[in-house]
Motif scaffolding. Structure first.
Motif, PDB file in Angstrom:
ATOM      1  N   THR A  41       0.837  -1.207   0.000  1.00  0.00           N
ATOM      2  CA  THR A  41       0.000   0.000   0.000  1.00  0.00           C
ATOM      3  C   THR A  41       0.869   1.254   0.000  1.00  0.00           C
ATOM      4  N   LYS A  42       0.302   2.337  -0.543  1.00  0.00           N
ATOM      5  CA  LYS A  42       1.005   3.621  -0.525  1.00  0.00           C
ATOM      6  C   LYS A  42      -0.026   4.749  -0.604  1.00  0.00           C
ATOM      7  N   MET A  43       0.084   5.719   0.317  1.00  0.00           N
ATOM      8  CA  MET A  43      -0.794   6.887   0.310  1.00  0.00           C
ATOM      9  C   MET A  43      -0.181   7.959  -0.595  1.00  0.00           C
ATOM     10  N   CYS A  44      -0.967   8.435  -1.567  1.00  0.00           N
ATOM     11  CA  CYS A  44      -0.461   9.390  -2.561  1.00  0.00           C
ATOM     12  C   CYS A  44      -1.357  10.635  -2.597  1.00  0.00           C
ATOM     13  N   ASP A  45      -0.790  11.721  -3.132  1.00  0.00           N
ATOM     14  CA  ASP A  45      -1.512  12.980  -3.210  1.00  0.00           C
ATOM     15  C   ASP A  45      -2.408  13.072  -4.441  1.00  0.00           C
ATOM     16  N   THR A  46      -2.056  12.299  -5.506  1.00  0.00           N
ATOM     17  CA  THR A  46      -2.826  12.373  -6.751  1.00  0.00           C
ATOM     18  C   THR A  46      -3.189  10.982  -7.230  1.00  0.00           C
ATOM     19  N   VAL A 101       0.599   1.446  -8.214  1.00  0.00           N
ATOM     20  CA  VAL A 101      -0.074   0.154  -8.380  1.00  0.00           C
ATOM     21  C   VAL A 101       0.474  -0.588  -9.595  1.00  0.00           C
ATOM     22  N   ASP A 102       0.624   0.134 -10.728  1.00  0.00           N
ATOM     23  CA  ASP A 102       1.120  -0.507 -11.954  1.00  0.00           C
ATOM     24  C   ASP A 102       2.524  -1.063 -11.766  1.00  0.00           C
ATOM     25  N   SER A 103       3.413  -0.275 -11.161  1.00  0.00           N
ATOM     26  CA  SER A 103       4.792  -0.722 -10.978  1.00  0.00           C
ATOM     27  C   SER A 103       4.864  -1.914 -10.023  1.00  0.00           C
ATOM     28  N   THR A 104       4.019  -1.914  -9.011  1.00  0.00           N
ATOM     29  CA  THR A 104       4.023  -3.017  -8.042  1.00  0.00           C
ATOM     30  C   THR A 104       3.480  -4.297  -8.664  1.00  0.00           C
ATOM     31  N   VAL A 105       2.370  -4.176  -9.403  1.00  0.00           N
ATOM     32  CA  VAL A 105       1.746  -5.355 -10.022  1.00  0.00           C
ATOM     33  C   VAL A 105       2.668  -5.996 -11.053  1.00  0.00           C
ATOM     34  N   ASN A 106       3.428  -5.177 -11.780  1.00  0.00           N
ATOM     35  CA  ASN A 106       4.311  -5.696 -12.822  1.00  0.00           C
ATOM     36  C   ASN A 106       5.710  -6.021 -12.315  1.00  0.00           C
TER      37      ASN A 106
END
Length: 357
Positions: A317-322, A330-335
């Motif tokens: 998980t990661k809290m982001c501003d945008t 999410v994309d970088s983690t999934v791939n």
């Protein structure tokens, strides 16, 4: 029996001649016998040499046959190794061994097998590359089709394991892409709904402010009207009282009462104006109090939580501003290689959440 034929009856001369003849005859017979024996010995020697040569040729042919079988067996063994592990080294060893094979048909079959191995390796490399390219850009449908076609070309039994693995990787990335697309569509719909709500709220607030301002203006007008009415009423009452007192006197009591009633009616109107003024004033005061309450509320900030789950449990998980930053995470983690490997044995999920902080 003729006496002349009996050697005992021969004369000495006949005996000498007969003996010589006998010696000659015996010698001829002996020579014939010796010559015959020598001929037979020579023939036996020739036959032996012939048999030896035949045996030697047979031995050589058998040895060549065994060598051919050995070479074919070696080539077949090396080809099997190259089929299972098609490295450049293994393929080269198989090709070198085939050069020792003399049987034209067997040699041709082995050469065709080498060509098949090389073609299979080429198709496997193309399939791996196509799947890898799709995993890096899982939202690209053209790359998905290219990868699927490349994997479908792996028809060899030796490629079955690799084909199953690549198909599983494709299915995992495709599901992730579809889930991501659905999440983005849902987020877009939510953002659009929120935008419409905010727009309506802004319009409502604008209308409310306009109404309040109008009410405040009306209140000022009503208050001023009340003052004017009060002044006018007081003036009229005073005038009437003065007129009644001095002009009509006590003889016109009835008229004085009538005028007084008229004066009271004017005061009633003034009282009504005051009531309206008070009502508007209270309404506006309440509105100002409400605005003051709004100014004291805590301001909320919208954050976006990007997450990836393993078997339903959010592991990354990661809290982001945008939204873009969260989607990128999410994309970088999934791939990533770690999540892809987990996907072989676990269920992978992912998405975005909106969080008010």
């Amino acid at each position: 029996m003729n006496k002349n034929l009996n050697p005992l009856n021969w004369t000495k001369k006949q005996q000498i001649i007969g003996g010589a003849v006998a010696i000659v005859l015996i010698g001829g017979v002996t020579t014939g016998i010796v010559n015959h024996a020598n001929h037979q010995a020579k023939e036996r020697k020739i036959e032996a040499l012939k048999n030896k040569k035949i045996k030697l040729c047979k031995a050589r042919a058998e040895k060549a046959k065994q060598l051919e079988k050995s070479n074919e067996a070696d080539s077949k063994k090396l080809l099997d190794i190259a089929e299972k592990t098609p490295t450049d080294k293994n393929i080269k060893l198989a090709e070198d061994s085939i050069l020792k094979v003399k049987n034209a048909e067997v040699k041709k079959a082995f050469d065709n097998q080498v060509v098949g191995i090389k073609n299979r390796v080429k198709l496997e490399i193309e399939a791996k590359t196509a799947v890898s390219n799709y995993q890096k850009d899982a939202m690209n449908q053209d790359k998905f089709k290219t990868a699927q076609q490349a994997v479908n070309k792996l028809t060899s039994s030796y490629s079955k394991g690799l084909k199953d693995t690549l198909n599983k990787q494709l299915a995992t990335s495709k599901k992730q892409a579809d889930d991501s697309t659905k999440a983005q569509q849902a987020k877009s719909a939510s953002d659009s709904k929120t935008k419409v709500t905010n727009t309506n709220k802004e319009q409502s607030d604008s209308t409310g402010n306009t109404t309040n301002n109008s009410n405040n203006a009306n209140t000022g007008t009503d208050s001023q009207s009340t003052v004017n009415n009060d002044v006018a009423s007081g003036s009229n009452s005073y005038g009437r009282g003065s007129q009644n007192n001095y002009s009509q006197g006590g003889s016109n009591t009835s008229q004085n009462n009538s005028n007084s009633g008229s004066s009271n009616q004017g005061q009633g109107n003034n009282g009504q104006s005051n009531s309206n003024s008070n009502s508007n004033s209270n309404t506006n005061t309440g509105g100002n109090g409400s605005n003051g309450g709004n100014s004291g509320q805590t301001t909320h900030t919208t954050k976006y939580l990007g997450w990836v789950s393993v078997d339903g449990v959010r592991k990354y998980t990661k809290m982001c501003d945008t939204v873009a930053e969260a989607q990128s995470y999410v994309d970088s983690t999934v791939n990533s290689a770690e999540v892809i490997n987990l996907g072989f044995d676990h269920s992978i999920g992912y998405g975005l959440d909106t969080v008010e902080v």
